[in-house]
Design an enzyme around this catalytic site. Structure first.
Site, PDB file in Angstrom:
ATOM      1  N   PRO A  19      46.122 -19.667-107.598  1.00 42.12           N
ATOM      2  CA  PRO A  19      47.295 -19.163-108.317  1.00 42.12           C
ATOM      3  C   PRO A  19      47.899 -20.153-109.304  1.00 42.12           C
ATOM      4  O   PRO A  19      47.981 -21.353-109.032  1.00 42.12           O
ATOM      5  CB  PRO A  19      48.293 -18.832-107.208  1.00 42.12           C
ATOM      6  CG  PRO A  19      47.777 -19.509-105.994  1.00 42.12           C
ATOM      7  CD  PRO A  19      46.302 -19.636-106.149  1.00 42.12           C
ATOM      8  N   ASN A  20      48.316 -19.591-110.418  1.00 38.35           N
ATOM      9  CA  ASN A  20      49.026 -20.282-111.497  1.00 38.35           C
ATOM     10  C   ASN A  20      48.147 -21.154-112.371  1.00 38.35           C
ATOM     11  O   ASN A  20      48.612 -21.662-113.398  1.00 38.35           O
ATOM     12  CB  ASN A  20      50.214 -21.096-110.950  1.00 38.35           C
ATOM     13  CG  ASN A  20      51.259 -20.207-110.322  1.00 38.35           C
ATOM     14  OD1 ASN A  20      51.728 -19.270-110.956  1.00 38.35           O
ATOM     15  ND2 ASN A  20      51.618 -20.469-109.072  1.00 38.35           N
ATOM     16  N   ARG A  27      52.068 -24.912-119.776  1.00 41.18           N
ATOM     17  CA  ARG A  27      53.273 -25.543-119.238  1.00 41.18           C
ATOM     18  C   ARG A  27      52.839 -26.726-118.376  1.00 41.18           C
ATOM     19  O   ARG A  27      51.677 -26.857-118.030  1.00 41.18           O
ATOM     20  CB  ARG A  27      54.064 -24.555-118.359  1.00 41.18           C
ATOM     21  CG  ARG A  27      54.424 -23.280-119.074  1.00 41.18           C
ATOM     22  CD  ARG A  27      55.329 -22.448-118.216  1.00 41.18           C
ATOM     23  NE  ARG A  27      56.487 -23.252-117.789  1.00 41.18           N
ATOM     24  CZ  ARG A  27      57.521 -22.767-117.135  1.00 41.18           C
ATOM     25  NH1 ARG A  27      57.572 -21.494-116.822  1.00 41.18           N
ATOM     26  NH2 ARG A  27      58.523 -23.540-116.774  1.00 41.18           N
ATOM     27  N   TYR A  32      49.327 -31.469-115.394  1.00 38.41           N
ATOM     28  CA  TYR A  32      47.997 -30.877-115.358  1.00 38.41           C
ATOM     29  C   TYR A  32      47.216 -31.005-116.669  1.00 38.41           C
ATOM     30  O   TYR A  32      46.089 -30.508-116.763  1.00 38.41           O
ATOM     31  CB  TYR A  32      48.109 -29.395-114.948  1.00 38.41           C
ATOM     32  CG  TYR A  32      48.814 -29.198-113.617  1.00 38.41           C
ATOM     33  CD1 TYR A  32      48.302 -29.764-112.450  1.00 38.41           C
ATOM     34  CD2 TYR A  32      50.002 -28.478-113.525  1.00 38.41           C
ATOM     35  CE1 TYR A  32      48.936 -29.605-111.230  1.00 38.41           C
ATOM     36  CE2 TYR A  32      50.655 -28.310-112.313  1.00 38.41           C
ATOM     37  CZ  TYR A  32      50.121 -28.875-111.172  1.00 38.41           C
ATOM     38  OH  TYR A  32      50.753 -28.719-109.970  1.00 38.41           O
ATOM     39  N   ASN A  83      39.358 -25.002-106.640  1.00 41.37           N
ATOM     40  CA  ASN A  83      40.712 -25.538-106.700  1.00 41.37           C
ATOM     41  C   ASN A  83      41.606 -24.416-106.188  1.00 41.37           C
ATOM     42  O   ASN A  83      41.975 -23.518-106.943  1.00 41.37           O
ATOM     43  CB  ASN A  83      41.102 -25.925-108.125  1.00 41.37           C
ATOM     44  CG  ASN A  83      42.504 -26.526-108.169  1.00 41.37           C
ATOM     45  OD1 ASN A  83      43.256 -26.431-107.197  1.00 41.37           O
ATOM     46  ND2 ASN A  83      42.860 -27.141-109.286  1.00 41.37           N
ATOM     47  N   ALA A  86      48.017 -23.786-104.891  1.00 42.26           N
ATOM     48  CA  ALA A  86      49.001 -23.834-103.801  1.00 42.26           C
ATOM     49  C   ALA A  86      48.422 -23.334-102.473  1.00 42.26           C
ATOM     50  O   ALA A  86      48.868 -23.759-101.396  1.00 42.26           O
ATOM     51  CB  ALA A  86      50.233 -23.022-104.179  1.00 42.26           C
ATOM     52  N   GLU A 107      35.985 -29.510-103.205  1.00 42.70           N
ATOM     53  CA  GLU A 107      37.391 -29.202-103.502  1.00 42.70           C
ATOM     54  C   GLU A 107      37.847 -30.056-104.687  1.00 42.70           C
ATOM     55  O   GLU A 107      37.563 -31.256-104.733  1.00 42.70           O
ATOM     56  CB  GLU A 107      38.224 -29.548-102.260  1.00 42.70           C
ATOM     57  CG  GLU A 107      39.699 -29.256-102.383  1.00 42.70           C
ATOM     58  CD  GLU A 107      40.471 -29.673-101.132  1.00 42.70           C
ATOM     59  OE1 GLU A 107      39.839 -30.152-100.140  1.00 42.70           O
ATOM     60  OE2 GLU A 107      41.706 -29.544-101.139  1.00 42.70           O
ATOM     61  N   HIS A 109      41.199 -31.037-107.251  1.00 40.53           N
ATOM     62  CA  HIS A 109      42.607 -30.960-107.654  1.00 40.53           C
ATOM     63  C   HIS A 109      42.785 -31.796-108.912  1.00 40.53           C
ATOM     64  O   HIS A 109      42.321 -32.941-108.982  1.00 40.53           O
ATOM     65  CB  HIS A 109      43.543 -31.462-106.556  1.00 40.53           C
ATOM     66  CG  HIS A 109      43.469 -30.586-105.349  1.00 40.53           C
ATOM     67  ND1 HIS A 109      44.055 -29.347-105.316  1.00 40.53           N
ATOM     68  CD2 HIS A 109      42.837 -30.747-104.176  1.00 40.53           C
ATOM     69  CE1 HIS A 109      43.785 -28.775-104.162  1.00 40.53           C
ATOM     70  NE2 HIS A 109      43.036 -29.610-103.439  1.00 40.53           N
ATOM     71  N   ARG A 116      51.865 -36.907-104.320  1.00 42.73           N
ATOM     72  CA  ARG A 116      52.935 -35.952-104.613  1.00 42.73           C
ATOM     73  C   ARG A 116      53.730 -35.625-103.339  1.00 42.73           C
ATOM     74  O   ARG A 116      53.719 -36.388-102.394  1.00 42.73           O
ATOM     75  CB  ARG A 116      52.324 -34.708-105.276  1.00 42.73           C
ATOM     76  CG  ARG A 116      51.648 -35.053-106.614  1.00 42.73           C
ATOM     77  CD  ARG A 116      51.114 -33.834-107.310  1.00 42.73           C
ATOM     78  NE  ARG A 116      52.176 -32.904-107.668  1.00 42.73           N
ATOM     79  CZ  ARG A 116      51.950 -31.679-108.144  1.00 42.73           C
ATOM     80  NH1 ARG A 116      50.712 -31.247-108.315  1.00 42.73           N
ATOM     81  NH2 ARG A 116      52.962 -30.903-108.450  1.00 42.73           N
TER      82      ARG A 116
HETATM   83  O1  CA2 Z   1      46.482 -30.572-108.733  1.00 42.04           O
HETATM   84  C1  CA2 Z   1      45.994 -29.447-108.531  1.00 42.04           C
HETATM   85  O2  CA2 Z   1      44.961 -29.076-109.061  1.00 42.04           O
HETATM   86  C2  CA2 Z   1      46.750 -28.457-107.656  1.00 42.04           C
HETATM   87  O3  CA2 Z   1      45.781 -27.693-106.946  1.00 42.04           O
HETATM   88  C3  CA2 Z   1      47.547 -27.580-108.592  1.00 42.04           C
HETATM   89  C4  CA2 Z   1      48.440 -26.575-107.861  1.00 42.04           C
HETATM   90  C5  CA2 Z   1      49.284 -27.278-106.806  1.00 42.04           C
HETATM   91  O4  CA2 Z   1      50.002 -26.316-106.055  1.00 42.04           O
HETATM   92  C6  CA2 Z   1      48.437 -28.116-105.856  1.00 42.04           C
HETATM   93  O5  CA2 Z   1      49.288 -28.774-104.950  1.00 42.04           O
HETATM   94  C7  CA2 Z   1      47.646 -29.145-106.641  1.00 42.04           C
HETATM   95  C8  CA2 Z   1      49.354 -25.872-108.851  1.00 42.04           C
HETATM   96  C9  CA2 Z   1      48.647 -25.141-109.940  1.00 42.04           C
HETATM   97  C10 CA2 Z   1      49.671 -24.659-110.922  1.00 42.04           C
HETATM   98  O6  CA2 Z   1      49.158 -24.846-112.210  1.00 42.04           O
HETATM   99  C11 CA2 Z   1      50.035 -24.768-113.258  1.00 42.04           C
HETATM  100  C12 CA2 Z   1      49.529 -25.166-114.474  1.00 42.04           C
HETATM  101  C13 CA2 Z   1      50.352 -25.147-115.570  1.00 42.04           C
HETATM  102  C14 CA2 Z   1      51.673 -24.719-115.464  1.00 42.04           C
HETATM  103  C15 CA2 Z   1      52.151 -24.315-114.237  1.00 42.04           C
HETATM  104  C16 CA2 Z   1      51.323 -24.340-113.124  1.00 42.04           C
END
Ligand code: CA2
Length: 158
Positions: A19-20, A27, A32, A83, A86, A107, A109, A116
């Site tokens: 997700p996301n 953003r 990221y 990946n 969340a 996996e 990230h 974090r």
């Molecule tokens: O660091 C990573 O790749 C994560 O899997 C990213 C997840 C986070 O919940 C994990 O703890 C670590 C979040 C992905 C959200 O991606 C976004 C990208 C741009 C703007 C908003 C969210």
């Protein structure tokens, strides 16, 4: 002849994004990076192609959709790179789907989850994965593809 060998069937890599991650590059670039998910797919395609592997790439914001696609890997993939975003920290369902698929898992990230918030330190995937690539930005997807193909080639020797 075996998979992964020249002029034979390519290794089949499935890359799964949770997700996301469809918001990549739009953003939170400080966390990221500036590349979009489309850019990441492109990067993965180039890396896989360079190694003679085939690639399926997907993203969903829905746990059940991710579970369905991971289950399908039992039939149509040799390696799952994931990946889970969340869901890394919450989803027993995704862990169980990966176990059911019964394929090697890497996996990924983008950020260093260990640096974090404490709730990001635990992963439901890491102890069933061959390995983890964390904190190296989206380049980590490429490293995972390289490591995954090397792993599959080495397994084939056994
Ligand atoms: O660091 C990573 O790749 C994560 O899997 C990213 C997840 C986070 O919940 C994990 O703890 C670590 C979040 C992905 C959200 O991606 C976004 C990208 C741009 C703007 C908003 C969210």
């Amino acid at each position: 002849m075996k998979r992964g060998e020249m002029s034979q069937q390519a290794w089949r890599i499935l890359v799964v994004n949770g997700p996301n991650l469809n918001m990549l590059g739009l953003r939170e670039a400080h966390l990221y990076g500036a590349l979009t998910l489309e850019d990441v797919e492109q990067l993965c395609r180039q890396r896989a192609e360079g190694l003679g592997a085939s690639l399926a790439f997907m993203q969903s914001n829905h746990e059940g959709v991710l579970v369905d696609r991971i289950q399908q890997a039992r039939e149509d993939a040799d390696l799952v790179i994931i990946n889970p975003a969340a869901y890394t920290h919450t989803s027993v369902a995704i862990r169980d789907a990966l176990l059911a698929a019964d394929k090697p898992v890497i996996e990924v990230h983008i950020s260093n989850i260990h640096k974090r918030e404490p709730f990001r330190h635990h992963s439901y995937v890491s102890d069933i994965a061959v390995g983890q690539v964390v904190g190296l930005g989206v380049a980590g997807y490429g490293y995972a593809i390289e490591a995954g193909v090397a792993y599959l080639n080495a397994q084939q020797q056994d």
